[in-house]
Design a protein around this motif. Structure first.
Motif: not given
Length: 332
Positions: A299-315
């Motif tokens: 889960q930490a890896s998936e969140l980091l991938l989103k952050l590195m791709n400048k995606q907005k986190l949905d929580y």
């Protein structure tokens, strides 16, 4: 075999260099048939991306840092393996930094993170000061099981430590224990404090008050855990259960009880926390609280991938991963 270029691959297939590049970067804009043809030729010619050239072009290194408090601890190593499994499939190289429980290494790690130009960082069981400094370098950060409350907008994934402490105490109480010793890490850190809160919550639900003489705060050391239990027995302190905030401390308690002729679980029941490998091979096998290291790392890896791709986190708050009791031979 001479190195083949993207241009040569494109000429072989009769497609543009841009198409080959999009397939290499998995960025879409081509048919499945084209993707298959490109990948087959790339494999045939053993094409390897020039990482240095690509990083200069994209201003990304495709590398991620993982900071661990102690690489020799199986629990942390398992989290690192789960992170590596996810991120390497995505083409990232992994740099592991072992703090060795030494805060003085912080500056060296920061310097190395900068010099390597990592694209992101996962920080396991650490403190907010390093997180502040990493964020000041504009490096995306995700935290796992932080030791103190984050006063920053940083994604945090943690095990449900309070629920774990509650389940451990409940297991002992339901099986007849009335006076339970808690062996806990002496440090004032969130995971252990929450485990104690859950432990006390279960005591209260079963009509027992918190007995400070039975809560033993000690350094994280198996030998000291053994000595504390031996001292309690020598001082004729009555107890019929032990909850340890880690499997390491639980093993020390088991040894002390055995040296003093106590039958486990008939005289004293014991529950640990973490479910590391050796817990199932102790004698008797240790009942413990399982932490989902795979889930934490993934889960930490998936969140980091989103952050590195400048995606907005949905929580809006930290994510909590469930724990559960693993029943073995140290409880009835």
């Amino acid at each position: 075999m001479a190195k083949v270029t993207i241009k040569e691959i494109a000429n072989m297939l009769g497609v543009s260099t841009a198409t080959v590049s999009r397939v290499l970067n998995n960025s879409g804009g081509y048919s499945e048939e084209t993707k298959k043809r490109v990948l087959e030729v790339l494999k045939k010619h053993n094409y390897q991306t020039n990482v240095a050239a690509k990083s200069l072009r994209t201003k990304k290194t495709n590398s991620v840092g993982i900071v661990l408090p102690d690489l020799t601890n199986e629990y942390f190593a398992k989290i690192a393996v789960a992170i590596e499994r996810v991120l390497m499939k995505k083409g990232f190289s992994i740099n592991i930094y072992n703090m060795s429980e030494d805060a003085n290494k912080e500056q060296l790690i920061l310097q190395d993170l900068q010099s390597r130009g990592v694209d992101g960082l996962i920080y396991v069981s650490g403190y907010r000061e390093l997180v502040k400094k990493v964020r000041a370098l504009h490096i995306p950060v995700v935290c796992i099981n932080q030791l103190e409350k984050m006063d920053l907008v940083v994604p945090v994934i943690e095990s449900n430590h309070q629920e774990g402490g509650y389940l451990a105490a409940k297991a002992l109480l339901e099986r007849g224990a009335k006076k339970i010793v808690m062996l806990r890490d002496e440090r004032d850190i969130l995971p252990v404090n929450k485990r104690e809160e859950g432990f006390v919550q279960a005591l209260n639900e079963y009509g027992y008050e918190k007995d400070r003489t039975l809560i033993q705060s000690i350094p994280f050391d198996v030998t000291l855990a053994k000595e504390v239990i031996i001292d309690l027995i020598k001082n004729k302190v009555s107890f019929d259960g032990v909850f340890a905030s880690s499997d390491t401390l639980a093993i020390g308690a088991l040894k002390a009880l055995q040296l003093n002729g106590k039958s486990i679980p008939d005289d004293v029941q014991v529950v640990g926390f973490d479910n590391v490998t050796f817990s199932q091979y102790s004698s008797p096998a240790l009942t413990t609280i399982h932490q989902a290291t795979d889930q934490l790392g993934e889960q930490a890896s998936e969140l980091l991938l989103k952050l590195m791709n400048k995606q907005k986190l949905d929580y809006d708050e930290q994510l909590v991963v469930p724990v559960h009791l693993v029943e073995r031979e140290t409880t009835r």
